[in-house]
Write an enzyme that holds these catalytic residues in place. Structure first.
Site, mmCIF file in Angstrom:
data_model
loop_
_atom_site.group_PDB
_atom_site.id
_atom_site.type_symbol
_atom_site.label_atom_id
_atom_site.label_comp_id
_atom_site.label_asym_id
_atom_site.label_seq_id
_atom_site.Cartn_x
_atom_site.Cartn_y
_atom_site.Cartn_z
ATOM 1 N N ASN A 1 55.249 46.313 -38.276
ATOM 2 C CA ASN A 1 55.675 46.856 -39.573
ATOM 3 C C ASN A 1 57.188 47.097 -39.489
ATOM 4 O OD1 ASN A 1 56.175 48.250 -41.905
ATOM 5 N ND2 ASN A 1 55.115 50.119 -41.269
ATOM 6 N N TRP A 2 57.941 46.191 -40.099
ATOM 7 C CA TRP A 2 59.403 46.279 -39.984
ATOM 8 C C TRP A 2 60.017 47.349 -40.879
ATOM 9 C CZ3 TRP A 2 61.869 40.691 -39.725
ATOM 10 C CH2 TRP A 2 61.413 40.060 -38.566
ATOM 11 N N LYS A 3 59.192 47.925 -41.759
ATOM 12 C CA LYS A 3 59.716 48.922 -42.715
ATOM 13 C C LYS A 3 60.914 48.325 -43.464
ATOM 14 C CE LYS A 3 57.821 52.371 -39.729
ATOM 15 N NZ LYS A 3 57.632 53.764 -39.465
ATOM 16 N N HIS B 1 50.220 53.210 -46.389
ATOM 17 C CA HIS B 1 51.081 53.716 -45.315
ATOM 18 C C HIS B 1 51.581 55.112 -45.676
ATOM 19 C CE1 HIS B 1 54.295 54.180 -42.434
ATOM 20 N NE2 HIS B 1 53.708 53.222 -41.739
ATOM 21 N N GLU C 1 46.706 56.316 -37.957
ATOM 22 C CA GLU C 1 48.124 56.570 -37.707
ATOM 23 C C GLU C 1 48.467 58.013 -38.076
ATOM 24 O OE1 GLU C 1 51.558 53.620 -37.779
ATOM 25 O OE2 GLU C 1 51.449 54.292 -39.847
ATOM 26 N N GLY D 1 55.852 49.977 -35.397
ATOM 27 C CA GLY D 1 56.986 50.096 -36.313
ATOM 28 C C GLY D 1 58.290 49.730 -35.618
HETATM 29 P P1 PGA Z 1 56.549 53.627 -35.449
HETATM 30 O O1 PGA Z 1 55.977 53.293 -36.898
HETATM 31 O O2 PGA Z 1 55.923 52.686 -34.490
HETATM 32 O O3 PGA Z 1 58.037 53.449 -35.586
HETATM 33 O O4 PGA Z 1 56.155 55.052 -35.181
HETATM 34 C C1 PGA Z 1 54.653 52.953 -37.087
HETATM 35 C C2 PGA Z 1 54.390 52.788 -38.559
HETATM 36 O O5 PGA Z 1 54.834 53.627 -39.333
HETATM 37 O O6 PGA Z 1 53.724 51.845 -38.974
#
Ligand code: PGA
Length: 253
Positions: free
Chosen positions: A7-9, A95, A164, A234
């Protein structure tokens, strides 16, 4: 087969950088067996990636969100059909960053989930408690059950669940506070029971992943547990070498 989902956000900032990261992931993944890889970039990079993936890769494309309606006056929104045009197979739904910053409710998440599965796409449903204060399991249960109600049993084979915990997601300030594998396992078993209550034995095949501050150094602890079907990664997924290493560790029997 376990999943490693990136998940590259809202990253990276430029097209060149996006293409570079994705191309590297595709080449590094060439020799990887035993893990299903999915990359979820911001929408705008999807057209770039479709060509690269077709030419060289076996990586699936995912989107970070979608809208529930197929068409209409919904400024700024994207439909499932639009995503399918770019070879998208997976869509993240619910999410916690969208629940928090875009005020997505359980009812909105349920509508998106029904739309994604109804369109023949795979849904990556995220659920997780905001904190571990009193009644956190009730919160988790409510979030999960309201989403499950939107799922037609015939679409269950395209559901991927991610546990999560919101407090475990890495922060922009560089804080990494993953759950312990043991506690994540307990929560995953809890979610699996809720799935079984709703769908019976058919629910056994639904993968449940862990997400939240996963990186190269802590993934081993999660990978060692048979109840965990992979990871949603992420920030660590923006480093192609680290992402593929995480996938390799997850793929080891
Ligand atoms: P993170 O994000 O690995 O940077 O904690 C995970 C996500 O929000 O999908």
């Amino acid at each position: 087969m376990r999943y490693a989902i990136a998940n590259w956000k809202m990253n990276p900032r430029t097209r060149q950088e996006a293409v570079k990261i994705f191309s590297t992931v595709v080449s590094l993944a060439a020799s990887l067996k035993g893990a299903a890889l999915v990359v979820c970039p911001p929408y705008v990079w999807l057209p770039e990636f479709m060509g690269i993936r077709r030419a060289r890769g076996k990586i699936a494309l995912g989107a970070q969100d979608v809208f529930w309606a197929e068409e209409g006056a919904f400024t700024g929104e994207i439909s499932c059909t639009m995503l399918k045009n770019f070879g998208v197979k997976f869509v993240i739904v619910g999410h916690s960053e969208r629940r928090e910053h875009l005020v997505e409710s359980n009812a909105m998440v349920a509508k998106k989930l029904a739309a994604v599965l109804g369109a023949g796409l795979y849904a990556v449903l995220c659920v997780g408690e905001r904190d571990r204060k009193e009644a956190w399991q009730e919160f988790l249960k409510e979030e999960f059950i309201s989403a499950l109600e939107a799922i037609h049993p015939k679409n269950l084979a395209r559901l991927v669940v991610v546990y999560e915990p919101v407090w475990a997601i890495s922060t922009e300030a560089g804080e990494w506070r993953a759950d312990t594998p043991e506690d994540a396992r307990t929560s995953i078993i809890f979610l699996r029971r809720l799935l079984a209550d709703r769908f019976g034995v058919k629910a056994r095949a639904v993968p449940i992943l862990y997400g939240g501050s996963v990186n190269q150094s802590n993934i081993g602890g999660f990978a060692a547990l048979e109840e965990i079907s992979g990871a949603l990664v992420g920030h660590a997924s923006l480093d192609p070498v680290e992402f593929i290493d995480i996938a390799k560790i997850l793929s080891q029997p």
